[in-house]
Motif scaffolding. Structure first.
Motif, short mmCIF file in Angstrom:
data_model
loop_
_atom_site.label_atom_id
_atom_site.label_comp_id
_atom_site.label_asym_id
_atom_site.label_seq_id
_atom_site.Cartn_x
_atom_site.Cartn_y
_atom_site.Cartn_z
N ASP A 1 0.82 -1.21 0.00
CA ASP A 1 0.00 0.00 0.00
C ASP A 1 0.85 1.27 0.00
O ASP A 1 0.31 2.37 0.08
CB ASP A 1 -0.95 -0.01 1.20
N ALA A 2 2.18 1.12 -0.06
CA ALA A 2 3.04 2.31 -0.05
C ALA A 2 3.08 2.94 -1.43
O ALA A 2 3.28 2.23 -2.42
CB ALA A 2 4.45 1.94 0.39
N PRO A 3 2.91 4.26 -1.52
CA PRO A 3 3.08 4.91 -2.82
C PRO A 3 4.49 4.64 -3.36
O PRO A 3 5.43 4.42 -2.59
CB PRO A 3 2.90 6.39 -2.50
N LEU A 4 4.63 4.65 -4.66
CA LEU A 4 5.92 4.27 -5.26
C LEU A 4 6.98 5.36 -5.16
O LEU A 4 8.15 5.10 -5.46
CB LEU A 4 5.70 3.88 -6.73
N VAL A 5 6.58 6.55 -4.78
CA VAL A 5 7.57 7.61 -4.52
C VAL A 5 7.21 8.28 -3.19
O VAL A 5 6.05 8.27 -2.79
CB VAL A 5 7.58 8.71 -5.62
N PRO A 6 8.21 8.84 -2.51
CA PRO A 6 7.89 9.63 -1.32
C PRO A 6 7.08 10.85 -1.77
O PRO A 6 7.45 11.51 -2.74
CB PRO A 6 9.26 10.05 -0.77
N LEU A 7 5.98 11.13 -1.10
CA LEU A 7 5.06 12.16 -1.61
C LEU A 7 5.48 13.57 -1.20
O LEU A 7 5.36 14.51 -1.96
CB LEU A 7 3.64 11.88 -1.13
N ARG A 8 5.94 13.70 0.04
CA ARG A 8 6.23 15.07 0.51
C ARG A 8 7.62 15.16 1.13
O ARG A 8 7.83 15.82 2.14
CB ARG A 8 5.16 15.52 1.51
N ASP A 9 8.55 14.48 0.52
CA ASP A 9 9.93 14.60 0.99
C ASP A 9 10.40 16.03 0.72
O ASP A 9 10.21 16.55 -0.38
CB ASP A 9 10.83 13.61 0.24
N PRO A 10 11.01 16.67 1.73
CA PRO A 10 11.39 18.07 1.51
C PRO A 10 12.40 18.26 0.38
O PRO A 10 12.55 19.37 -0.12
CB PRO A 10 11.99 18.49 2.86
N ARG A 11 13.09 17.19 -0.01
CA ARG A 11 14.07 17.35 -1.09
C ARG A 11 13.50 16.88 -2.44
O ARG A 11 14.24 16.70 -3.40
CB ARG A 11 15.35 16.58 -0.77
N MET A 12 12.19 16.67 -2.47
CA MET A 12 11.55 16.18 -3.69
C MET A 12 11.84 17.08 -4.88
O MET A 12 12.13 16.60 -5.99
CB MET A 12 10.04 16.10 -3.45
N HIS A 13 11.79 18.38 -4.66
CA HIS A 13 11.97 19.30 -5.79
C HIS A 13 13.37 19.15 -6.40
O HIS A 13 13.53 19.32 -7.60
CB HIS A 13 11.72 20.74 -5.35
N GLU A 14 14.35 18.81 -5.56
CA GLU A 14 15.70 18.61 -6.11
C GLU A 14 15.72 17.41 -7.04
O GLU A 14 16.36 17.41 -8.08
CB GLU A 14 16.71 18.37 -4.99
N SER A 15 15.03 16.36 -6.61
CA SER A 15 15.05 15.14 -7.40
C SER A 15 14.29 15.33 -8.71
O SER A 15 14.72 14.86 -9.76
CB SER A 15 14.42 14.01 -6.59
N LEU A 16 13.18 16.05 -8.64
CA LEU A 16 12.39 16.27 -9.86
C LEU A 16 13.15 17.11 -10.87
O LEU A 16 13.02 16.93 -12.07
CB LEU A 16 11.07 16.95 -9.50
N ALA A 17 13.93 18.05 -10.35
CA ALA A 17 14.63 18.97 -11.25
C ALA A 17 16.03 18.47 -11.59
O ALA A 17 16.79 19.17 -12.24
CB ALA A 17 14.72 20.34 -10.60
N PHE A 18 16.33 17.24 -11.18
CA PHE A 18 17.71 16.78 -11.27
C PHE A 18 18.20 16.62 -12.71
O PHE A 18 17.53 16.04 -13.55
CB PHE A 18 17.84 15.44 -10.53
N HIS A 19 19.37 17.18 -12.94
CA HIS A 19 20.02 17.02 -14.24
C HIS A 19 21.49 16.68 -14.04
O HIS A 19 22.14 17.27 -13.19
CB HIS A 19 19.95 18.32 -15.05
N ASN A 20 21.99 15.75 -14.83
CA ASN A 20 23.43 15.50 -14.80
C ASN A 20 24.15 16.68 -15.44
O ASN A 20 23.58 17.38 -16.28
CB ASN A 20 23.75 14.22 -15.57
N ILE A 21 25.40 16.84 -15.02
CA ILE A 21 26.18 17.95 -15.56
C ILE A 21 26.35 17.75 -17.06
O ILE A 21 26.73 16.68 -17.49
CB ILE A 21 27.57 18.00 -14.87
#
Lengths: 412, 471
Positions: free
Chosen positions: A392-412
C-alpha cells in the motif's frame, strides 16, 4: 535550474500508484508462481539420487540471492539519508519497498535452520556431531560454529534488518502525510549508527550461510565480497523495476533519464567494486599459495568449475564493464535493461559459484530444474511478501522536503 | 586580514533547503579578493615565517642525514635481522596514505557532485603531491646505492641486462606510485589554470606577470576555454578515481602477497585504501584548521566543510576498525596457530603499546565525531586529527614491525629499536612536507576560486546547487 523546468508533481495523483494498484492478475501471480516454482523444485529433486541435498543447496542460493538484493536496498536507503541526497528521492521509495523483502524472506530460512538443528551434514557439515568428531580443526571452531549460536545470530540479523527496513519505510510514509522536514533528520540520525550494525550483521550473515559451507576455509574480505555483489544486484533490480514500471505507464515524469543514468553509474561502479573485491581475494590467495586457503579456489578451478569461474570473470566483470561504460548505454532504456537482466543472472552465477562447489567438489557443476524452480519459487514468494508488507506504499515519497531537487535533477 | 564573518551557522540545515557553502555576503569579486590576498599581501603572517624557518631547518637536517646515509650505508638505520623492513617502509606507507585525500576530494567527490569539495580541493591536492614526494624519497634512499635507483624502472632491459621482477608487487608499486604522482600533479595543475590566470591578470610586477602568465597557458576565460577545461576535468576525474584505489591496493599487496601472519589477509586492499583516505583527511584537517585562521579564509572554508571532513573521518576510521575486527576474528576462526599468535602477539606481546596506541587513535578517537560539538569546534577536531595522524603511523608500524620481529622461527625473534637517524629522518620528512606546503600557500591559489564562485552565490532555487559555472 529553475522550478519552471521541473515537471509538475501532484502528491495526490502519485499517492494512487502503489503495488496494490497493479491488476489483480499481477498481484495474485507472484505467490502462485512462487509456490509452483518450489513445488517443481521439490518434485524434480525426488527424481535423482542426491536430489534433496542438491535442493537444500540450491534453495540456499536462492535465499542468499534475494537477501543480498534487499540488503543492497537497505544500504542504499541508509546512505541516501546519511548523505542527505537530493537526486535520489524519487527512486528511494522503491529501495525502501525492496528492503522490506527482508521480513517475508526470514521464515523461508526455517527449513534450512531445521536441518542445522537436526544435525544434518546438509548444507553445513559443522552441524553434524559425527563429522566434527572426525575433523578436529573444525571441531575447534564450534564456539562459533554451533547450531544454537547460529540460530541466535540469525534471529539478531533478521530482527535488526526487519526493524530498520520498517523504520525507514514507516517514517518515510509518515512524511508522505505530514511533509514534516524533521522526519528527514530523524531518518538521518537512524541511518548513521545503523550502518555500523548493518556492516557487521551482513558480514556475519555471509560468514554463516556461505563461507561456513566449507568450514575449513576463511577469508577476511568475504563479507565485503557478498556485500559488493548484493549492492550491484540491487542497482540492477531497481533500474529494471523503474524501466518496467515506466514501460507500463507508472512513475511517469518522476524518474527521468537523468536518474536512470545515475543508477547506471552506480551499477557500473559496483560491477567494478565487486571485481575489485574478487581480484583482491583471488590474487592474494593465489600468490601466497597457502594450502588451507588455495583449496577453496582449487575446487573452483578444476573438474568443470573453471568454466563457471571464467564465466564470472567475463560475464560479471569484463563484458558489463565495457558494456556499461558509455554514457549512451546508461541513458538508453533498452540497453540499460539488457545489462540489468544480464547482471542479475550473473549475480546468481556468482552465488552458485560460492555455494555449489562445496557439494560437487569432484563432479563439477550440476544444474537443472531444481535450481530454476528454487530461483523462481523464492523470487516469487519474496515479491509476494513485499506486496503484502509494503503493497500500500506509494511508489515515490510524496512530501519529501528534497523532492523538488530530485524532480529537477540534471546531470552535468 | 579582516574577514567578514556573520553569525550564520551553515552546519545546521533544514531538509529541503541547502545551507550555503560560502558565508559572509560574498560576491564573485570579494571571493577572488579573499583568495588572492593570501598570495598578494606584501608579507605573509608572522606565523608563516616562523613555520617556514623551522621547516627549512628540518629540510637541511634531512639533507644532511641523507648524505650521511649515502656515505655510510643503510646500516645507519635500525633495520636489522629479523626486521629488515623498518621505519623507511613505515614512513613510506604513512606518507603515501596521506597522499590519498587530495585526489579523492578532487576526483571521487567531484563524480559524486559534492560541491563542498571546491573550498578544500586545491589545498588537499597540493598536500597530496607533497606527501607523495616525501613517500617517494624513502624507497629511493632505501636502495642504499642511490645512483642505481633507476634500476627500479625497466629501462632498456636488453642493453643494461636489467630484468626487474615483474611478479613482485614492489615493482608494481613503482608504477602505481609514479602514475599516481603524475596524474595527481596534472590534475592539480590543470585545475589551477583559471586561477593562475586570475593571478596573472592581477599581477603588479613583471616577474609575477611572466611567471603566472607562463603557467596559465594563455587562458582567456572564453566559453571555449571553459568547455575544454570542464571536459578535461571530467576525464581526468574518471581516470584518477581508479588510481585513488589502486595505489594503496598495491601498497597493501607489498605485504599481503606474502605468507607472513599479520600481513597475509584478503581484506588488506580495501582496508588499506580506507586507512589511506582516513589518514589523508586527518592531515587535511591538520592543515586547514590553522590555514583558514591564518589566511582569513573562514568564509570559504566554513565550519560546514570541516564538519563534512569529520564525517569522512568517522566513516573511514570505522571501516578501518571493521578491518581490525575481521582480522582478529578470522585469526581465531582460521584455526591457524600462526595467525592466532600473530594477533595475540600484537595486542599483548612486546609491542602492545603500539597496538593500543593504534586502536585508540584510529578507532576510538574518531568516534568523538558522533557529537556535533566535536564536529563543529575547529580546535577540538584539530586535536583529533593529530591523533589520526599518530594512529595511522602506528598502524603501519604495528603491521610492519610486529609481524617481522616474531615470525615462524622463535630462535630468530628480536625487538626492533630505531636509531636516531630513523627518528630524525622522519622528523625531517615533515620539514620537507611543510616547507612545500607553506610555499604553496604563499605563491599559488590556495582555494579554487573559480570553482568556489560557481557554488557560492545563492542559486535561483535551493534545489539545484550543483550547477557551478566551473564544471
Amino acid at each position: 535550474m529553475h522550478h519552471a523546468d521541473a515537471p509538475t508533481f501532484d502528491p495526490e495523483v502519485a499517492s494512487r500508484e502503489t503495488l496494490n494498484s497493479f491488476s489483480d492478475f499481477a498481484r495474485s501471480i507472484t505467490w502462485k508462481v512462487g509456490l509452483t516454482g518450489l513445488a517443481v523444485a521439490f518434485l524434480a529433486s525426488l527424481l535423482s539420487k542426491n536430489g534433496q541435498v542438491h535442493l537444500a543447496y540450491s534453495y540456499l542460493i536462492a535465499l542468499a540471492y534475494v537477501v543480498s538484493i534487499s540488503l543492497g536496498a537497505l544500504f542504499f536507503v541508509a546512505v541516501q539519508h546519511v548523505t542527505r541526497a537530493g537526486w535520489s528521492v524519487t527512486v528511494r521509495r522503491l529501495a525502501e519497498i525492496l528492503a522490506m523483502g527482508l521480513i517475508p524472506v526470514a521464515p523461508l530460512f526455517l527449513p534450512l535452520v531445521l536441518l542445522v538443528l537436526m544435525g544434518s551434514t546438509t548444507p553445513f557439515v559443522w552441524a553434524n556431531a559425527k563429522f566434527l568428531a572426525e575433523h578436529p580443526l573444525i571441531q575447534a571452531k564450534t564456539p562459533y560454529l554451533n547450531s544454537i549460536f547460529f540460530v541466535i545470530r540469525n534471529v539478531i540479523y533478521f530482527a535488526f534488518w526487519a526493524w530498520l527496513a520498517r523504520r525507514f519505510l514507516t517514517l518515510s510514509r509518515r512524511q508522505d502525510v505530514t511533509g514534516d522536514p524533521a522526519i528527514s533528520n530523524q531518518l538521518e540520525a537512524t541511518a548513521a549508527p545503523s550502518l555500523l550494525v548493518f556492516a557487521l550483521t551482513l558480514t556475519f550473515f555471509a560468514f554463516d550461510w556461505l563461507m561456513s559451507l566449507q568450514p575449513e576455509w576463511f577469508s577476511t574480505i568475504f563479507g565485503v565480497y557478498y556485500f559488493a555483489g548484493g549492492v550491484m544486484a540491487f542497482f540492477a533490480t531497481v533500474s529494471l523495476v523503474v524501466i518496467q514500471f515506466q514501460a507500463s505507464g507508472r512513475m511517469q515524469g518522476l524518474v527521468t533519464v537523468e536518474h536512470r543514468h545515475d543508477l547506471g553509474k552506480f551499477l557500473f561502479g559496483f560491477v567494478c567494486f565487486w571485481a575489485y573485491m574478487a581480484i583482491s581475494q583471488y590474487l592474494l590467495i593465489w600468490y601466497a599459495n597457502i594450502p588451507e586457503e588455495t583449496e577453496w579456489f582449487s575446487i573452483r578451478q578444476n573438474n568443470g568449475w573453471e568454466y563457471v569461474s571464467l564465466l564470472l570473470i567475463f560475464g560479471h566483470f569484463v563484458l558489463p564493464f565495457l558494456g556499461l561504460m558509455s554514457r549512451h548505454v546508461k541513458r538508453n532504456v533498452g540497453l540499460l535493461r539488457f545489462w540489468t537482466v544480464w547482471l542479475l543472472v550473473m549475480h546468481w552465477v556468482d552465488l552458485y559459484w560460492l555455494v555449489m562447489p562445496a557439494l560437487y567438489r569432484e563432479t563439477g557443476p550440476n544444474f537443472g530444474v531444481v535450481d530454476i524452480g528454487c530461483m523462481v519459487g523464492v523470487i516469487g514468494l519474496w515479491l509476494a511478501g513485499i506486496q503484502r508488507v509494503a503493497g500500500d506504499a506509494p511508489l515515490v515519497p510524496l512530501r519529501d522536503p528534497r523532492m523538488h531537487e530530485s524532480l529537477a535533477f540534471h546531470n552535468i | 586580514m579582516a574577514t567578514i564573518t556573520t553569525s550564520i551557522d551553515n552546519t545546521q540545515e533544514t531538509p529541503g533547503h541547502r545551507a550555503p557553502l560560502v558565508i559572509g555576503h560574498h560576491t564573485y569579486g570579494s571571493i577572488t579578493e579573499t583568495v588572492c590576498r593570501v598570495a598578494e599581501a606584501p608579507h605573509p603572517p608572522r606565523a608563516w615565517y616562523i613555520a617556514f624557518a623551522i621547516s627549512v631547518l628540518l629540510v637541511l637536517m634531512l639533507g644532511g642525514l641523507i648524505t650521511h646515509l649515502l656515505l655510510t650505508g643503510v646500516g645507519v638505520w635500525g633495520n636489522n635481522s629479523p626486521v629488515f623492513w623498518g621505519w623507511p617502509i613505515v614512513n613510506f606507507v604513512f606518507w603515501v596514505g596521506i597522499g590519498h585525500a587530495g585526489t579523492l576530494i578532487s576526483a571521487i567527490l567531484f563524480l559524486f557532485r559534492q560541491n563542498w569539495r571546491t573550498s578544500i580541493n586545491r589545498a588537499a591536492e597540493a598536500m597530496t603531491i607533497f606527501a607523495v614526494v616525501c613517500a617517494g624519497m624513502y624507497p629511493g634512499i632505501h636502495v642504499g646505492r642511490i645512483w642505481l635507483a633507476w634500476w627500479l624502472f625497466p629501462l632498456g632491459p636488453n642493453q643494461n641486462a636489467l630484468w626487474p621482477q615483474f611478479r613482485s608487487p614492489l615493482l608494481w608499486d613503482v608504477f602505481a606510485v609514479s602514475t599516481y604522482a603524475s596524474v595527481s600533479a596534472v590534475f592539480w595543475y590543470m585545475g589551477m589554470i583559471p586561477d593562475l590566470a586570475t593571478f596573472r591578470d592581477r599581477a603588479t610586477n613583471k616577474i609575477k606577470k611572466f611567471a603566472y602568465g607562463a603557467l596559465s597557458l594563455g587562458w582567456t576565460g572564453s566559453a571555449r576555454n571553459w568547455h575544454r577545461y570542464e571536459r578535461a576535468y571530467l576525464i581526468l576525474a574518471a581516470l584518477a578515481t581508479p588510481l585513488v584505489l589502486s595505489v594503496h591496493t598495491i601498497v597493501s599487496f607489498d605485504f599481503a602477497v606474502s605468507q607472513l601472519p599479520g600481513w597475509h589477509t584478503t581484506i588488506f586492499p580495501p582496508y588499506f585504501v580506507a586507512g589511506a583516505v582516513f589518514s589523508g583527511f586527518g592531515m587535511v584537517l591538520t592543515l586547514m584548521v590553522p590555514a583558514r585562521e591564518l589566511f582569513g579564509l573562514k568564509d570559504l572554508i566554513t565550519l560546514r566543510h570541516l564538519e563534512n571532513m569529520c564525517k569522512v573521518i568517522i566513516a573511514t576510521g570505522t571501516i578501518v576498525g571493521y578491518a581490525y575486527a575481521m582480522e582478529f576474528f578470522i585469526a581465531w576462526y582460521s584455526g591457524s596457530r600462526y595467525e592466532g599468535f600473530a594477533f595475540i602477539n600484537r595486542a599483548f606481546g612486546p609491542y602492545w603499546w603500539a597496538y593500543w596506541t593504534m586502536v585508540t587513535c584510529n578507532v576510538i578517537s574518531p568516534q568523538l565525531f558522533w557529537f556535533k560539538k566535536m564536529r563543529t569546534s575547529p580546535w577540538l577536531m584539530f586535536i583529533v586529527s593529530i591523533f589520526v595522524n599518530i594512529g595511522m603511523w602506528f598502524e603501519r608500524f604495528v603491521i610492519t614491525i610486529t609481524s617481522l620481529s616474531r615470525d615462524f622461527l622463535p630462535s630468530s625473534w628480536g625487538y626492533f629499536i630505531p636509531t636516531w637517524v630513523d627518528i630524525a629522518m622522519f622528523v625531517g620528512s615533515f620539514g620537507l612536507f611543510f616547507m612545500l606546503f607553506l610555499l604553496f600557500c604563499r605563491y599559488l591559489p590556495i582555494v579554487a576560486m573559480a570553482e568556489v564562485r560557481g557554488v557560492a552565490l545563492p542559486q535561483p532555487t535551493d534545489g539545484h546547487a550543483e550547477h557551478p559555472a566551473s564544471h
